[in-house]
Design a protein around this motif. Sequence first.
Motif, PDB file in Angstrom:
ATOM      1  N   ILE A 214      14.578   2.741  -4.693  1.00 32.96           N
ATOM      2  CA  ILE A 214      14.376   4.630  -4.786  1.00 32.96           C
ATOM      3  C   ILE A 214      13.264   4.813  -4.859  1.00 32.96           C
ATOM      4  O   ILE A 214      13.176   6.448  -4.189  1.00 32.96           O
ATOM      5  CB  ILE A 214      15.397   4.702  -6.423  1.00 32.96           C
ATOM      6  N   ALA A 215      12.087   4.015  -5.892  1.00 30.13           N
ATOM      7  CA  ALA A 215      10.787   4.405  -5.874  1.00 30.13           C
ATOM      8  C   ALA A 215      10.510   4.682  -4.330  1.00 30.13           C
ATOM      9  O   ALA A 215       8.967   5.034  -4.463  1.00 30.13           O
ATOM     10  CB  ALA A 215      10.755   3.744  -7.311  1.00 30.13           C
ATOM     11  N   HIS A 216      11.063   3.603  -3.931  1.00 32.19           N
ATOM     12  CA  HIS A 216      10.243   3.599  -2.541  1.00 32.19           C
ATOM     13  C   HIS A 216       9.449   4.792  -1.349  1.00 32.19           C
ATOM     14  O   HIS A 216      10.492   5.236  -1.456  1.00 32.19           O
ATOM     15  CB  HIS A 216      10.832   2.487  -1.544  1.00 32.19           C
ATOM     16  N   PRO A 217       8.490   5.119  -1.424  1.00 26.52           N
ATOM     17  CA  PRO A 217       8.286   6.452  -0.453  1.00 26.52           C
ATOM     18  C   PRO A 217       9.114   5.738   0.884  1.00 26.52           C
ATOM     19  O   PRO A 217       8.620   5.203   1.807  1.00 26.52           O
ATOM     20  CB  PRO A 217       6.853   6.244  -0.199  1.00 26.52           C
ATOM     21  N   ARG A 218       9.051   7.464   1.375  1.00 31.12           N
ATOM     22  CA  ARG A 218       9.695   7.694   2.544  1.00 31.12           C
ATOM     23  C   ARG A 218       9.015   8.016   3.743  1.00 31.12           C
ATOM     24  O   ARG A 218       8.032   8.452   3.012  1.00 31.12           O
ATOM     25  CB  ARG A 218      11.040   8.511   3.038  1.00 31.12           C
ATOM     26  N   PRO A 219       8.823   7.593   4.611  1.00 29.31           N
ATOM     27  CA  PRO A 219       8.292   8.276   6.080  1.00 29.31           C
ATOM     28  C   PRO A 219       8.297   9.848   6.208  1.00 29.31           C
ATOM     29  O   PRO A 219       9.569  10.269   5.910  1.00 29.31           O
ATOM     30  CB  PRO A 219       8.644   8.045   7.736  1.00 29.31           C
ATOM     31  N   ARG A 220       7.977  10.424   5.462  1.00 32.64           N
ATOM     32  CA  ARG A 220       7.601  12.457   5.722  1.00 32.64           C
ATOM     33  C   ARG A 220       7.473  12.907   5.997  1.00 32.64           C
ATOM     34  O   ARG A 220       7.556  14.138   5.861  1.00 32.64           O
ATOM     35  CB  ARG A 220       7.130  12.456   4.150  1.00 32.64           C
ATOM     36  N   VAL A 221       6.470  12.633   6.688  1.00 27.96           N
ATOM     37  CA  VAL A 221       5.622  13.856   7.999  1.00 27.96           C
ATOM     38  C   VAL A 221       6.155  13.592   9.480  1.00 27.96           C
ATOM     39  O   VAL A 221       6.598  12.807  10.217  1.00 27.96           O
ATOM     40  CB  VAL A 221       3.787  13.045   7.878  1.00 27.96           C
ATOM     41  N   ILE A 238       3.911  -4.120   0.487  1.00 26.92           N
ATOM     42  CA  ILE A 238       3.285  -5.540   1.075  1.00 26.92           C
ATOM     43  C   ILE A 238       2.995  -5.474  -0.422  1.00 26.92           C
ATOM     44  O   ILE A 238       3.456  -7.026  -1.007  1.00 26.92           O
ATOM     45  CB  ILE A 238       1.212  -5.309   1.696  1.00 26.92           C
ATOM     46  N   VAL A 239       3.126  -4.281  -1.869  1.00 27.60           N
ATOM     47  CA  VAL A 239       2.635  -4.749  -3.125  1.00 27.60           C
ATOM     48  C   VAL A 239       4.387  -5.324  -3.383  1.00 27.60           C
ATOM     49  O   VAL A 239       3.888  -6.197  -4.528  1.00 27.60           O
ATOM     50  CB  VAL A 239       2.732  -3.534  -3.889  1.00 27.60           C
ATOM     51  N   LEU A 240       4.991  -4.585  -2.827  1.00 25.01           N
ATOM     52  CA  LEU A 240       6.794  -4.873  -3.390  1.00 25.01           C
ATOM     53  C   LEU A 240       6.941  -6.437  -2.787  1.00 25.01           C
ATOM     54  O   LEU A 240       7.240  -7.820  -3.853  1.00 25.01           O
ATOM     55  CB  LEU A 240       7.442  -4.649  -2.532  1.00 25.01           C
ATOM     56  N   GLY A 241       6.690  -6.961  -1.841  1.00 24.38           N
ATOM     57  CA  GLY A 241       6.486  -8.708  -1.236  1.00 24.38           C
ATOM     58  C   GLY A 241       5.680  -9.100  -2.920  1.00 24.38           C
ATOM     59  O   GLY A 241       5.876 -10.187  -3.403  1.00 24.38           O
ATOM     60  N   CYS A 242       4.306  -8.961  -3.242  1.00 21.65           N
ATOM     61  CA  CYS A 242       3.498  -9.638  -3.951  1.00 21.65           C
ATOM     62  C   CYS A 242       3.985  -9.758  -5.693  1.00 21.65           C
ATOM     63  O   CYS A 242       3.892 -11.084  -5.849  1.00 21.65           O
ATOM     64  CB  CYS A 242       2.058  -8.919  -3.500  1.00 21.65           C
ATOM     65  N   SER A 243       4.617  -8.321  -5.549  1.00 19.99           N
ATOM     66  CA  SER A 243       4.924  -8.306  -7.004  1.00 19.99           C
ATOM     67  C   SER A 243       6.320  -9.688  -6.925  1.00 19.99           C
ATOM     68  O   SER A 243       6.422 -10.867  -8.135  1.00 19.99           O
ATOM     69  CB  SER A 243       5.619  -7.454  -7.077  1.00 19.99           C
ATOM     70  N   ALA A 244       7.175  -9.729  -5.866  1.00 18.76           N
ATOM     71  CA  ALA A 244       8.085 -10.680  -6.011  1.00 18.76           C
ATOM     72  C   ALA A 244       7.389 -12.490  -6.397  1.00 18.76           C
ATOM     73  O   ALA A 244       8.156 -12.792  -7.407  1.00 18.76           O
ATOM     74  CB  ALA A 244       9.086 -10.543  -4.782  1.00 18.76           C
ATOM     75  N   GLY A 245       7.079 -12.714  -4.602  1.00 18.39           N
ATOM     76  CA  GLY A 245       6.019 -13.772  -4.935  1.00 18.39           C
ATOM     77  C   GLY A 245       5.773 -13.977  -6.181  1.00 18.39           C
ATOM     78  O   GLY A 245       5.103 -14.785  -7.055  1.00 18.39           O
ATOM     79  N   THR A 246       4.601 -13.170  -7.255  1.00 23.45           N
ATOM     80  CA  THR A 246       4.861 -13.446  -8.627  1.00 23.45           C
ATOM     81  C   THR A 246       5.608 -13.252  -9.219  1.00 23.45           C
ATOM     82  O   THR A 246       4.790 -15.004  -9.905  1.00 23.45           O
ATOM     83  CB  THR A 246       3.185 -12.484  -8.845  1.00 23.45           C
ATOM     84  N   ALA A 247       5.917 -12.815  -9.567  1.00 18.13           N
ATOM     85  CA  ALA A 247       7.030 -13.688 -10.694  1.00 18.13           C
ATOM     86  C   ALA A 247       8.278 -14.085  -9.888  1.00 18.13           C
ATOM     87  O   ALA A 247       8.268 -15.328 -11.035  1.00 18.13           O
ATOM     88  CB  ALA A 247       8.461 -12.124 -10.911  1.00 18.13           C
ATOM     89  N   ILE A 248       8.079 -14.862  -9.057  1.00 15.81           N
ATOM     90  CA  ILE A 248       8.058 -16.280  -8.959  1.00 15.81           C
ATOM     91  C   ILE A 248       7.896 -16.903  -9.189  1.00 15.81           C
ATOM     92  O   ILE A 248       8.091 -18.705  -9.843  1.00 15.81           O
ATOM     93  CB  ILE A 248       9.022 -16.370  -7.130  1.00 15.81           C
ATOM     94  N   ASP A 320       9.742  -2.514  10.632  1.00 17.83           N
ATOM     95  CA  ASP A 320       8.098  -2.948   9.819  1.00 17.83           C
ATOM     96  C   ASP A 320       8.139  -3.511   7.975  1.00 17.83           C
ATOM     97  O   ASP A 320       7.252  -4.184   7.841  1.00 17.83           O
ATOM     98  CB  ASP A 320       7.429  -1.981   9.846  1.00 17.83           C
ATOM     99  N   CYS A 321       9.386  -2.743   7.525  1.00 19.35           N
ATOM    100  CA  CYS A 321       8.754  -2.897   5.711  1.00 19.35           C
ATOM    101  C   CYS A 321       9.380  -4.092   5.722  1.00 19.35           C
ATOM    102  O   CYS A 321       9.167  -4.979   4.384  1.00 19.35           O
ATOM    103  CB  CYS A 321       9.535  -1.279   5.512  1.00 19.35           C
ATOM    104  N   CYS A 322      10.312  -4.647   6.204  1.00 17.02           N
ATOM    105  CA  CYS A 322      11.189  -5.545   6.311  1.00 17.02           C
ATOM    106  C   CYS A 322      10.341  -6.419   5.870  1.00 17.02           C
ATOM    107  O   CYS A 322      10.334  -7.952   5.023  1.00 17.02           O
ATOM    108  CB  CYS A 322      12.500  -6.088   6.552  1.00 17.02           C
ATOM    109  N   ILE A 323       9.513  -6.771   7.419  1.00 12.58           N
ATOM    110  CA  ILE A 323       8.708  -8.123   7.781  1.00 12.58           C
ATOM    111  C   ILE A 323       7.953  -7.692   6.294  1.00 12.58           C
ATOM    112  O   ILE A 323       7.329  -9.249   6.376  1.00 12.58           O
ATOM    113  CB  ILE A 323       8.126  -7.571   8.845  1.00 12.58           C
ATOM    114  N   ARG A 324       7.201  -6.530   6.395  1.00 14.47           N
ATOM    115  CA  ARG A 324       5.973  -7.166   5.622  1.00 14.47           C
ATOM    116  C   ARG A 324       6.441  -7.678   4.083  1.00 14.47           C
ATOM    117  O   ARG A 324       5.840  -8.719   3.245  1.00 14.47           O
ATOM    118  CB  ARG A 324       5.376  -5.858   5.124  1.00 14.47           C
ATOM    119  N   VAL A 325       7.867  -7.362   3.218  1.00 15.99           N
ATOM    120  CA  VAL A 325       8.473  -7.754   1.671  1.00 15.99           C
ATOM    121  C   VAL A 325       8.427  -8.944   1.971  1.00 15.99           C
ATOM    122  O   VAL A 325       7.915  -9.979   1.014  1.00 15.99           O
ATOM    123  CB  VAL A 325       9.333  -6.633   1.229  1.00 15.99           C
ATOM    124  N   PHE A 326       8.998  -9.319   3.291  1.00 16.42           N
ATOM    125  CA  PHE A 326       9.274 -11.060   3.396  1.00 16.42           C
ATOM    126  C   PHE A 326       8.085 -12.221   3.310  1.00 16.42           C
ATOM    127  O   PHE A 326       7.862 -12.872   2.969  1.00 16.42           O
ATOM    128  CB  PHE A 326       9.753 -11.488   4.588  1.00 16.42           C
TER     129      PHE A 326
END
Length: 346
Positions: A214-221, A238-248, A320-326
């Motif tokens: 919900i908080a994730h920004p959308r392509p807006r332009v 990118i940061v969402l993925g890093c956060s998940a890896g950190t929590a793990i 692209d976002c899915c690839i970056r998160v994984f």
Amino acid sequence: MGWSLRAALLHLVLLTSPSLNLRLRALFMPADRLVVALSRLVSLSVTELFMTLCVPLAASGIDRRFARHLMLLFSLVLVLVNATKNALRLPRPRAAEGASLSREEAGFGFPSLHSAASLAIPLFARSPSSYAPLAAALSHGAARWLALAWPWLVGFARLHLGVHSLPDVIGGWACGYAIAALYEAAVSEGYADALLTATWLPLLVVPVALLLAIAHPRPRVHTEAGLKKDKSVSESAIVLGCSAGTAIAIWCDAHRPHLACPPLAAVTQLEGGKGVAAKLLLALLLTGGSKVLFQAIARAVVNGVHKLMGSPETDGVVQDCCIRVFCYTGLGYVVLGLVPQLTGTQ
């Protein structure tokens, strides 16, 4: 109330931009190219470079607990600032003809994420607590002045590049200060560690993922050529993925210590400057190598899922976002889990 606040902020944004941005450019006109280059360099210090260079160095050479909280603080800043941007929907500086004053970035402007992170990070690093081992080093000398000057340099860079107005920068600083203060209190009281090591933490994966979506920004332009990619979307993934890896990594330390890799004797037995250099080199090699590996794996997996669903392989924003998160989930675990284990960093 919310709408009146937005109207007041919009008035301040339009009052100060693009006039202030253009005055800064005129002031430095004789050396404008140099100032622009320096502004871009300063801005890079609060992007992916922070997660793929600064955090690995902190994890291997300083203190892994500090590095992990640094990563989570940055993630918290990004999520909350982007959520605020999506809620207020305030424009970036625009030229007289209505076009964006700068092509550096797109999307909403208030508050400035760069400004928020540039203040939150040094505030947390300078806090005089056991989880902030840099507090003593940043309390005097050149390091202290650099920590104090960094938010001002980032704010100036964002104004000079024309990607933010003065209210955006000030609002970013205010958000960064508030988030850092709250996070520091949560860490010092033990609430953050208690949450991240709780046995029921995996149960939060789905609801937290929904909140972040919900908080994730959308392509807006939108442009004449179609939908333009918003860089903040990629950075958020990118940061969402890093956060998940950190929590793990934190959860595994608490509940799966038997899975930890033993330290490399060839690295840990070195003393002095050679030992520090070996740890930093290993951290950078593992970070770079795992990034390439996980990106290839993530791309193959996402493309495979698209094929199974009968969708073509495209370079869309969602894919692209899915690839970056994984990719960055694996990278986050390597940086803040594997690297400290191999280097023997406590």
